[in-house]
Design a protein around this motif. Structure first.
Motif, PDB file in Angstrom:
ATOM      1  N   GLN A  41       0.562   4.426 -14.238  1.00 36.30           N
ATOM      2  CA  GLN A  41      -0.756   4.524 -13.628  1.00 36.30           C
ATOM      3  C   GLN A  41      -1.815   4.631 -14.731  1.00 36.30           C
ATOM      4  O   GLN A  41      -1.532   5.100 -15.821  1.00 36.30           O
ATOM      5  CB  GLN A  41      -0.866   5.734 -12.699  1.00 36.30           C
ATOM      6  N   ASN A  77      -2.430  -0.080 -11.778  1.00 44.09           N
ATOM      7  CA  ASN A  77      -1.076   0.450 -11.683  1.00 44.09           C
ATOM      8  C   ASN A  77      -0.094  -0.662 -12.000  1.00 44.09           C
ATOM      9  O   ASN A  77      -0.405  -1.853 -11.824  1.00 44.09           O
ATOM     10  CB  ASN A  77      -0.802   0.979 -10.276  1.00 44.09           C
ATOM     11  N   VAL A  95      -9.983   4.149   0.810  1.00 49.29           N
ATOM     12  CA  VAL A  95     -10.768   5.064  -0.027  1.00 49.29           C
ATOM     13  C   VAL A  95     -12.068   5.444   0.667  1.00 49.29           C
ATOM     14  O   VAL A  95     -13.046   5.850   0.026  1.00 49.29           O
ATOM     15  CB  VAL A  95     -11.055   4.471  -1.424  1.00 49.29           C
ATOM     16  N   ARG A 102      -8.170   1.982  -5.244  1.00 52.65           N
ATOM     17  CA  ARG A 102      -6.847   2.599  -5.254  1.00 52.65           C
ATOM     18  C   ARG A 102      -5.832   1.605  -4.699  1.00 52.65           C
ATOM     19  O   ARG A 102      -6.072   0.960  -3.673  1.00 52.65           O
ATOM     20  CB  ARG A 102      -6.831   3.869  -4.415  1.00 52.65           C
ATOM     21  N   THR A 121       2.005   4.194  -7.237  1.00 54.74           N
ATOM     22  CA  THR A 121       0.641   4.368  -6.757  1.00 54.74           C
ATOM     23  C   THR A 121      -0.044   5.500  -7.496  1.00 54.74           C
ATOM     24  O   THR A 121       0.596   6.281  -8.215  1.00 54.74           O
ATOM     25  CB  THR A 121       0.632   4.647  -5.234  1.00 54.74           C
ATOM     26  N   HIS A 122      -1.362   5.573  -7.288  1.00 49.50           N
ATOM     27  CA  HIS A 122      -2.200   6.637  -7.857  1.00 49.50           C
ATOM     28  C   HIS A 122      -3.217   6.987  -6.783  1.00 49.50           C
ATOM     29  O   HIS A 122      -4.152   6.221  -6.536  1.00 49.50           O
ATOM     30  CB  HIS A 122      -2.875   6.128  -9.125  1.00 49.50           C
ATOM     31  N   LEU A 123      -3.010   8.124  -6.128  1.00 52.33           N
ATOM     32  CA  LEU A 123      -3.835   8.480  -4.982  1.00 52.33           C
ATOM     33  C   LEU A 123      -5.166   9.093  -5.406  1.00 52.33           C
ATOM     34  O   LEU A 123      -5.349   9.491  -6.558  1.00 52.33           O
ATOM     35  CB  LEU A 123      -3.082   9.471  -4.087  1.00 52.33           C
ATOM     36  N   SER A 124      -6.083   9.183  -4.463  1.00 52.82           N
ATOM     37  CA  SER A 124      -7.404   9.768  -4.725  1.00 52.82           C
ATOM     38  C   SER A 124      -7.264  11.193  -5.246  1.00 52.82           C
ATOM     39  O   SER A 124      -6.360  11.934  -4.855  1.00 52.82           O
ATOM     40  CB  SER A 124      -8.244   9.736  -3.453  1.00 52.82           C
ATOM     41  N   ARG A 133      -5.813  11.391   1.209  1.00 54.86           N
ATOM     42  CA  ARG A 133      -4.489  11.133   0.626  1.00 54.86           C
ATOM     43  C   ARG A 133      -3.430  10.983   1.721  1.00 54.86           C
ATOM     44  O   ARG A 133      -2.503  10.186   1.580  1.00 54.86           O
ATOM     45  CB  ARG A 133      -4.123  12.236  -0.365  1.00 54.86           C
ATOM     46  N   GLN A 136      -3.648   7.511   2.859  1.00 55.97           N
ATOM     47  CA  GLN A 136      -3.071   6.625   1.849  1.00 55.97           C
ATOM     48  C   GLN A 136      -1.545   6.680   1.882  1.00 55.97           C
ATOM     49  O   GLN A 136      -0.867   5.635   1.800  1.00 55.97           O
ATOM     50  CB  GLN A 136      -3.609   7.011   0.470  1.00 55.97           C
TER      51      GLN A 136
END
Length: 268
Positions: A41, A77, A95, A102, A121-124, A133, A136
């Motif tokens: 990420q 990512n 988002v 994202r 992944t890279h969440l908020s 999240r 997501q």
């Protein structure tokens, strides 16, 4: 006969800090950890192009997103594999009103044990964004469910890795691990660190000089999650450890510790 897969996740902190100094430390870390597959990420997609660097300098096959006109911020990512990637894809995540940025990325990897779907992944990140999240996480779970039903005879269970920006007892992680109702009935995930890691496993810590003064340090934010149901023992975590926790030639590679896990595979 049994064997194992070596799977890792790591947030490499984009261009923050002195990236020119950090790049050799990142490379040395990846060579030392030697994962079969890693979800990454906060890679930089241009100026410099770390995707090309992963392929050209470190010899990985790489699937990444976003790209082209969707790559607004040059922060992406990726899934990197020492084995060929036969298919891949990605999707933007919810988002809210913010510009889409994202993502979840998946790669179908041709391992010696069969095809394997790896998602990263890279969440908020906002402290107050648990509800976002959760949305997501639900989007990602539905995507994983679609992929697993497309080829239900695979012996390797889909895995999700990444910087989820959520602590283990949060609503969003509970939705994944079966502690509360998830988005997809019959799909839950084993948290590898919870099963075989030692201690709390913080991956964002004031022991890292880049984190000094953080409003909320000492949190486990980075996860390796193995889907269930699965054909035991395939995908069962065997051991887990953190990495990138010490400077290399005086340089810390990133503001996050990475996580690497050995997953069991039965070849009988």
């Amino acid at each position: 006969m049994s064997d194992s897969l070596r799977l890792a996740t790591w947030n490499t902190w984009w261009r923050h800090g002195d990236l020119d100094a950090r790049t050799p430390a990142i490379a040395a870390t990846l060579r030392s950890v030697a994962p079969d597959v890693i979800g990454l990420q906060e890679l930089c997609s241009r100026n410099p192009d770390q995707i090309a660097w992963l392929s050209d300098e470190l010899g990985y096959h790489v699937a990444t997103a976003p790209g082209g006109e969707d790559d607004r911020f040059s922060i992406v990512n990726a899934v990197a594999s020492r084995w060929p990637i036969t298919d891949s894809g990605w999707a933007f995540l919810d988002v809210g009103a913010a510009p889409k940025h994202r993502t979840v990325v998946w790669a179908e990897i041709e391992t010696p044990f069969g095809r394997w779907d790896v998602f990263t992944t890279h969440l908020s990140h906002g402290f107050d964004e648990s509800a976002l999240r959760c949305r997501q996480i639900d989007e990602i779970a539905r995507l994983i469910d679609e992929r697993r039903h497309a080829d239900p005879d695979r012996i390797l269970p889909p895995v999700l890795v990444g910087d989820l920006n959520a602590v283990p007892d949060s609503d969003e992680i509970r939705r994944l691990t079966g502690r509360s109702a998830g988005a997809v009935p019959g799909l839950v995930f084993s948290d590898a660190w919870e099963l075989v890691g030692a201690g709390q496993g913080e991956t964002y810590s004031e022991a890292n000089p880049y984190v000094l003064g953080s409003a909320w340090p000492e949190r486990r934010l980075d996860y390796i999650l193995v889907s269930w149901p699965r054909l035991r023992p395939n995908g069962n975590p065997v051991r887990a450890e953190r990495f990138a926790m010490a400077p290399i030639d005086g340089v810390m590679p990133s503001d996050h510790w990475g996580v690497v896990v050995e997953l069991a595979v039965s070849t009988a």
